[in-house]
Each structure stands twice: as C-alpha cells, then as structure tokens.
Design a protein around this motif. Structure first.
Motif, mmCIF file in Angstrom:
data_model
loop_
_atom_site.group_PDB
_atom_site.id
_atom_site.type_symbol
_atom_site.label_atom_id
_atom_site.label_comp_id
_atom_site.label_asym_id
_atom_site.label_seq_id
_atom_site.Cartn_x
_atom_site.Cartn_y
_atom_site.Cartn_z
ATOM 1 N N GLY A 388 -3.708 -16.262 -12.693
ATOM 2 C CA GLY A 388 -2.721 -15.723 -12.441
ATOM 3 C C GLY A 388 -2.311 -15.134 -10.989
ATOM 4 O O GLY A 388 -2.968 -15.603 -10.111
ATOM 5 N N LEU A 389 -1.380 -14.261 -10.984
ATOM 6 C CA LEU A 389 -0.997 -13.494 -9.576
ATOM 7 C C LEU A 389 -2.273 -12.684 -9.110
ATOM 8 O O LEU A 389 -2.565 -11.907 -10.017
ATOM 9 N N VAL A 390 -2.598 -12.734 -8.080
ATOM 10 C CA VAL A 390 -3.705 -11.902 -7.719
ATOM 11 C C VAL A 390 -3.708 -10.855 -6.455
ATOM 12 O O VAL A 390 -4.408 -10.007 -6.156
ATOM 13 N N GLY A 391 -2.240 -10.810 -6.130
ATOM 14 C CA GLY A 391 -1.994 -9.814 -5.186
ATOM 15 C C GLY A 391 -1.806 -10.306 -3.796
ATOM 16 O O GLY A 391 -1.182 -11.238 -3.357
ATOM 17 N N GLU A 392 -2.629 -9.344 -2.655
ATOM 18 C CA GLU A 392 -2.320 -9.415 -1.625
ATOM 19 C C GLU A 392 -2.738 -10.637 -0.577
ATOM 20 O O GLU A 392 -2.417 -10.886 0.504
ATOM 21 N N ASP A 393 -3.656 -11.274 -1.111
ATOM 22 C CA ASP A 393 -4.308 -12.527 -0.592
ATOM 23 C C ASP A 393 -3.059 -13.538 -0.836
ATOM 24 O O ASP A 393 -3.280 -14.451 -0.025
ATOM 25 N N GLY A 394 -2.205 -13.578 -1.595
ATOM 26 C CA GLY A 394 -0.907 -14.362 -1.584
ATOM 27 C C GLY A 394 -1.037 -15.800 -1.966
ATOM 28 O O GLY A 394 -1.908 -15.989 -2.735
ATOM 29 N N ALA A 395 -0.091 -16.729 -1.617
ATOM 30 C CA ALA A 395 -0.006 -18.144 -1.997
ATOM 31 C C ALA A 395 -1.311 -18.728 -2.082
ATOM 32 O O ALA A 395 -1.469 -19.658 -2.814
ATOM 33 N N THR A 396 -2.292 -18.646 -1.041
ATOM 34 C CA THR A 396 -3.181 -19.516 -1.155
ATOM 35 C C THR A 396 -4.431 -18.978 -2.288
ATOM 36 O O THR A 396 -5.375 -19.950 -2.421
ATOM 37 N N HIS A 397 -4.239 -17.975 -2.859
ATOM 38 C CA HIS A 397 -5.186 -17.535 -3.522
ATOM 39 C C HIS A 397 -4.800 -17.128 -5.173
ATOM 40 O O HIS A 397 -5.519 -16.802 -6.150
ATOM 41 N N HIS A 398 -3.529 -17.192 -5.441
ATOM 42 C CA HIS A 398 -2.677 -17.051 -6.648
ATOM 43 C C HIS A 398 -3.275 -18.065 -7.733
ATOM 44 O O HIS A 398 -3.411 -19.339 -7.122
ATOM 45 N N GLY A 399 -3.962 -17.646 -8.678
ATOM 46 C CA GLY A 399 -4.424 -18.589 -9.765
ATOM 47 C C GLY A 399 -3.181 -19.131 -10.796
ATOM 48 O O GLY A 399 -3.551 -18.699 -12.001
ATOM 49 N N VAL A 400 -2.311 -19.807 -10.249
ATOM 50 C CA VAL A 400 -1.227 -19.866 -11.486
ATOM 51 C C VAL A 400 -0.896 -21.315 -11.723
ATOM 52 O O VAL A 400 -0.159 -21.441 -12.590
ATOM 53 N N PHE A 401 -2.000 -22.290 -11.275
ATOM 54 C CA PHE A 401 -1.672 -23.544 -11.710
ATOM 55 C C PHE A 401 -2.849 -24.093 -12.723
ATOM 56 O O PHE A 401 -2.604 -25.272 -13.202
ATOM 57 N N HIS A 565 2.394 -12.874 -0.698
ATOM 58 C CA HIS A 565 1.539 -11.698 -0.865
ATOM 59 C C HIS A 565 2.426 -10.615 -1.271
ATOM 60 O O HIS A 565 3.493 -10.244 -0.881
ATOM 61 N N GLY A 566 1.398 -9.616 -1.816
ATOM 62 C CA GLY A 566 2.000 -8.210 -2.215
ATOM 63 C C GLY A 566 1.319 -7.666 -3.322
ATOM 64 O O GLY A 566 0.368 -8.439 -3.826
ATOM 65 N N LYS A 567 1.414 -6.402 -3.598
ATOM 66 C CA LYS A 567 0.617 -5.962 -4.869
ATOM 67 C C LYS A 567 1.153 -6.516 -6.077
ATOM 68 O O LYS A 567 2.354 -6.883 -6.075
ATOM 69 N N VAL A 568 0.192 -6.699 -7.097
ATOM 70 C CA VAL A 568 0.840 -7.602 -8.225
ATOM 71 C C VAL A 568 1.842 -6.802 -8.879
ATOM 72 O O VAL A 568 2.714 -7.733 -9.173
ATOM 73 N N TYR A 569 1.963 -5.625 -8.941
ATOM 74 C CA TYR A 569 3.188 -5.160 -9.755
ATOM 75 C C TYR A 569 4.724 -5.300 -8.986
ATOM 76 O O TYR A 569 5.519 -5.784 -9.598
ATOM 77 N N GLU A 570 4.500 -5.285 -7.661
ATOM 78 C CA GLU A 570 5.323 -5.495 -6.836
ATOM 79 C C GLU A 570 6.023 -7.291 -7.027
ATOM 80 O O GLU A 570 7.103 -7.412 -7.138
ATOM 81 N N LEU A 571 5.026 -8.030 -7.162
ATOM 82 C CA LEU A 571 5.119 -9.259 -7.129
ATOM 83 C C LEU A 571 5.732 -9.803 -8.547
ATOM 84 O O LEU A 571 6.700 -10.403 -8.907
ATOM 85 N N PHE A 572 5.025 -9.106 -9.671
ATOM 86 C CA PHE A 572 5.790 -9.176 -11.086
ATOM 87 C C PHE A 572 7.195 -8.656 -10.979
ATOM 88 O O PHE A 572 7.879 -9.293 -11.831
#
Length: 589
Positions: A388-401, A565-572
C-alpha cells in the motif's frame, strides 16, 4: 571573518567560480545545511552527509547538467539537490507537493535519471553514453555514483559486463562506505574491504578484469585529491572506475557511530544528533515487528523454518531471527531475484522459507516468482512488507501493485490480514504443511493492538468472515484498510451496512460471495492497492463469471496513477481514502 559561501551558490555555475581552497568551507556549510533541514523535516541523512565532498567535486569538475550525473538509488542526493537550484525549496523535501526525496527527471535538468531503487545507475549511464556516441556528441561525460551495497546487485553486474566491452565515455564511481541501509554483506564486500586494507588483490582486480581503467581507493573526504583525480579521469577514454572511500553520516558524530539508525533517523537535535523522543504512550507494534517476532517465535519451535531478506534485516525486522538463530536467517544483499530463487531451492529440500521483501522491491523478482516458485508449486512464503501507500518515499516506494501483479499467477495464494492477530495466525498456518506458495501482504506502520502476543490459530485457506451485519449495502475489504470501516462504524446509519473481511484475494471465498451478491444490490470494495487488476477487479470477474447483473460494485482504491510523496494520511485524503472521505461517500449512498 568568513563569508557564507553556500548563501551565494544556487547552481554549479556559481560553485565553479570558487577557488579550490574555498571548497572545504563550502563542504562544512553544505553539511550543516543538510543537518539543519533534516533534523526537523526528516529524511535520509547518513548517505547524503557521506558524499558532501564528492558531490561538490563532481559539480566542480564536470559541466553539469550538460555532463550527465546519475546517483544510484538517490538516498545520497540531498547535497546534489541543494547545489542544483533547489536550495531555497529544499525544506519541502519529501513533503506533500514539495520536492522528491529522490532524483527525478521532471523536477530538474540536473537529475539525469529518476532513481529510487538500487543498481540502475550503470545501465542508465551506459545507455546515455552510447546515445551520445550515436548522436555524435563525443565530449559529453557520463557519471554513475553507486554504493558498495548496490554494486553487488545482479543488474549492476549486467551493466558492468556490457560497459567493459564498449568504448563508452563512462565513469563509474564506487562510493564505498561498507553500508547500504544495513551493513553490506557478501564476498564482493569482503573483496573491497581487502582492497581498502591494502592487501594484495590488485593483480586480480575484478574491475580491471572487466576492462575498466581502475583507480583508487582514494579518500572521499579529501577534496583536493578528489578534484585532481576527477580532472585526470576526464582525459581518459573508455570505461573508467574510481573507488572512493567515505564514511556514512560524516560530520555528525552520532550518525557516524550508529549508521543504521541514522540512515533515516526521523527528527533529531541538530547540535547533538540525539533523536527527538516520541510521545511517551503505549503503542501497538509496527507490523514489521509483529512479523519479525512471530517468525522468531515459530522458528524456535520448528527447525525447518528459515528467514530470507534482500538487504533489509532492520527494516523488515528479520534482525530478531538473525541475532538469535543466524544459521537459519539470511541477508542476501540487494538481490531480490536471488532471494526468491534461493527460497525456492530451500523449499525443494523440505525447509520452510519465509522470504520477506518490501512490496516495491518484490517487483524486481517477478520472473522468479512465476518460474522458480509458482510454476513448480513450491511452498515459499512471501511476507510482503510496506504494501500500500508508504508515505514520504513516494512513487518509487509505494507498494500498490502487488495484488494486481500477483493475482494472475497460478498456484499462488494471496492473503491480506485485517490486523496483527491475523498476520500471526497466517504465519502460523503457513508452517503447518501448506503445499502451495503463499503471499502475505501487510503495510508500513503501527498495527492495532497493544496486547498482540496471543495464542495462534489455524486459518482456513480461502475463507473470509463477516465483521458486522446490515441489510442494504455490503462492504468487502481486503487487508488492514478494513479497519477504517470498523473505526467509522459508529457514524454509519444503524443496520444499513455490512462489512466483510475477505482476507483472501486468491482464492476468493466464492461461497461467501454468492451469499453477498444474492442479498445486496450495492457492494463496495475497499483496498490499499491499485484499482486496476486488484481486489476490485477480482470481485468484478466473479460477478461476471456467475452473471450477477443486478448488483452494482463500487470501488474504493488507489487510482490509476503514480501517487507522489507525502504523509500517508495526506495521501489518503488526497485520493479520497481517508476515514472522513470514506464516511462521506458511504453516507451519500
């Protein structure tokens, strides 16, 4: 009285106007600037502190951005960003709508290649060097800075193997600090350690054997030596390799002493380096610690259990087993493909391998998951951290796929626990004699219960469960995001909504789904994963297969775009998956 040099430098053009004897002062100012910002804004500290002098030397000697500079992974690129027109906005680093924590092509012309995963720099720089030759630009330089942990990865060796057989104008700089995020491991690390110690390995130099012009090792904090050697290498044709020795965390004593913790330490006192204490309250454990401690608990009783991680023993919490049972726990370095096939080999001989890999890094071992594990139906247990979304590391690190890319693989069972108790129970179930590969995905961050070390129970494969019952709308959740629905239940109309914790994406609980589709006309799916190909798609496929034409399926999922990137709650909140936004949507229904 010394002037503030960094104050007047916004680009490498201004940097190159300085005299050589001014550069050490600039290095101190740049190091202090990084410490000042990261102390309050957080981020990757140690790696960038370690390459301050190297960063200055590279931009001083080479004509960036015309000469192309690539930072492998990018953890170490903060100084680079500050010197390349982003000093005044560096305080927005890794924050919502701010600059990225990694090099990013659309962010700056000085970021020649986007990075975030390791070991890509050599291949990318070689590609650029070959392109320059084809385009008739024979004066352009191409520089890849890669760490001693990253260069041990298979992709880096593939790049070295190709580059050594070309006449490309390519310079590879090995930033050797004996560290990745955790200490570097493996035979290549031992080789470089011997080189640094002055042992007689030069006659069998691995790099020279691959047809590179090798130089070093040199002190990566000695600016005059760096500049002199880089100037010399500019005039040498063909592939070149410079071995540079640095200290991760250089300039902040506590960061030099505890390099693992200060890779990304969170907030700290910029003068002493002491970490800012977190609010003193009893918290539920991190999911990674539930995994690590549960695995150790199981391994103590079952001698067939082994643990494997590619270079993330601390991040995945395999460190607990590594510390107590090192003969059955393996850090294989930055080598996800090897980790998976190593686990497959172990499984053929009756061992029970728990292979823990971050979701974003598991993507790198896709071929091995299919061919070496699933095709042979080997009982490898993939413990997929940071899903899932991991926060500040952003697009390279989100585990959404991961749901989407794993769901199409035959034989593979996919489980997503609602909470830490289900994570423990599925880990317990996995070591009782399964005969198929199993993927368990769980997120970054804290779980839900303080008292979580309860007795473990078997989970029936492919079965979901009803959490609470209503009469009009069914919500089907997969994974820990189902807790969002539990948290807002008190604000929902009474007896309107049902929540089903499906638990298994594959196989789906078809008996339960038949009951749901026969009863409810509106069905909502919710997942911390991409909307295309994931859990929502699986439910649609079920409805189509069994011709349930009277039920409407509404998805709550991560949209088909790369989330920044951003804090998880901000991205959600931004993608309408926050509790507040979910509640609003449900109330509209």
């Amino acid at each position: 009285m010394k002037t503030n040099l960094l104050q007047h430098i916004n680009s490498p053009k201004e940097l190159r106007k300085l005299y050589n004897n001014q550069l050490p002062q600039l290095a101190k100012e740049l190091r202090d600037f990084i410490i000042d910002i990261v102390a309050t804004k957080e981020g990757h500290l140690g790696a960038s502190l370690g390459v301050v002098e190297l960063t200055i030397a590279l931009h001083y000697v080479f004509d960036t951005p015309n000469d192309l500079l690539i930072w492998d992974v990018g953890h170490q690129a903060y100084g680079h960003k500050i010197l390349t027109e982003r000093k005044n906005i560096f305080h927005t680093n890794r924050q919502l709508d701010g600059i990225s924590g990694f090099p990013k092509r659309k962010e700056s012309v000085y970021d020649a290649f986007g990075t975030g995963h390791s070991s890509t720099s050599i291949s990318a720089a070689l590609g650029m060097a070959i392109a320059s030759k084809i385009n008739g630009d024979f004066e352009k330089h191409h520089i890849a800075v890669i760490g001693d942990a990253s260069i041990a990865s298979g992709m880096a060796f593939e790049g070295l193997n190709h580059a050594g057989a070309t006449d490309a104008n390519l310079l590879i700089i090995l930033n050797d600090n004996a560290m990745g995020i955790d200490p570097s491991v493996g035979a290549l690390k031992n080789y470089f350690t011997n080189v640094k110690a002055g042992k007689k390995v030069r006659k069998n130099n691995i790099i020279e054997a691959l047809n590179f012009s090798y130089s070093g090792p040199i002190d990566g904090h000695d600016l005059p030596a760096l500049i002199k050697e880089l100037e010399r290498l500019k005039s040498i044709k063909g592939p070149k390799f410079l071995h540079v020795i640095t200290t991760k965390g250089k300039g902040l004593k506590i960061a030099e002493q505890d390099q693992v913790k200060y890779h990304a330490p969170g907030k700290f006192n910029k003068k002493t380096g002491e970490l800012v204490p977190k609010i003193n309250e009893i918290q539920a454990p991190k999911y990674q610690d539930v995994f690590g401690k549960t695995l150790l608990e199981l391994a103590r009783k079952n001698s067939k259990i082994v643990g494997i991680t590619p270079a993330m023993p601390t991040g995945s919490s395999l460190k607990f087993m590594l510390d107590e049972i090192p003969e059955r726990a393996f850090d294989v370095g930055i080598a996800e493909q090897h980790a998976v096939t190593l686990a497959a080999g172990m499984a053929t001989q009756g061992l029970i391998p728990y292979c823990t890999i971050y979701s974003t890094f598991l993507q790198r071992a896709y071929d091995q998951i299919i061919h070496d594990v699933a095709l042979q139906n080997l009982p490898v247990i993939f413990c997929i951290d940071r899903s899932g979304l991991v926060g500040e590391d952003g697009a390279t690190h989100h585990g959404v796929f991961d749901i989407a890319y794993l769901r199409c693989i035959p034989n593979l069972v996919i489980f997503a626990p609602l909470n830490e108790l289900e994570l423990r129970n599925i880990m317990f179930t996995a070591q009782t004699g399964i005969n198929f590969p199993l993927a368990i995905r769980y997120p970054r961050g804290n779980a839900t219960l303080v008292n979580w070390k309860l007795p473990m129970h078997l989970i029936k494969i492919g079965k979901g469960e009803l959490v609470f019952k209503g009469n009009e709308i069914a919500i089907l959740s997969i994974g820990t995001i189902g807790n969002s629905i539990i948290e807002i239940e008190k604000d929902l109309p009474k007896n309107k909504f049902s929540l089903y914790n499906m638990r298994f994406v594959k196989p789906l609980d078809e008996d339960l789904l038949h009951d749901i589709f026969k009863k409810y006309k509106t069905i909502i799916t919710i997942e911390n994963g991409t909307i295309i190909g994931g859990f929502y798609s699986a439910i649609l496929e079920f409805a189509s297969k069994f011709e349930y034409k009277n039920s409407k399926v509404i998805p709550l999922a991560i949209p088909d775009s790369f989330i920044e990137h951003g804090k998880v709650y901000e991205l959600f909140n931004k993608i309408n998956l926050s509790n507040e936004n979910i509640l609003k949507m449900l109330l509209k229904l």
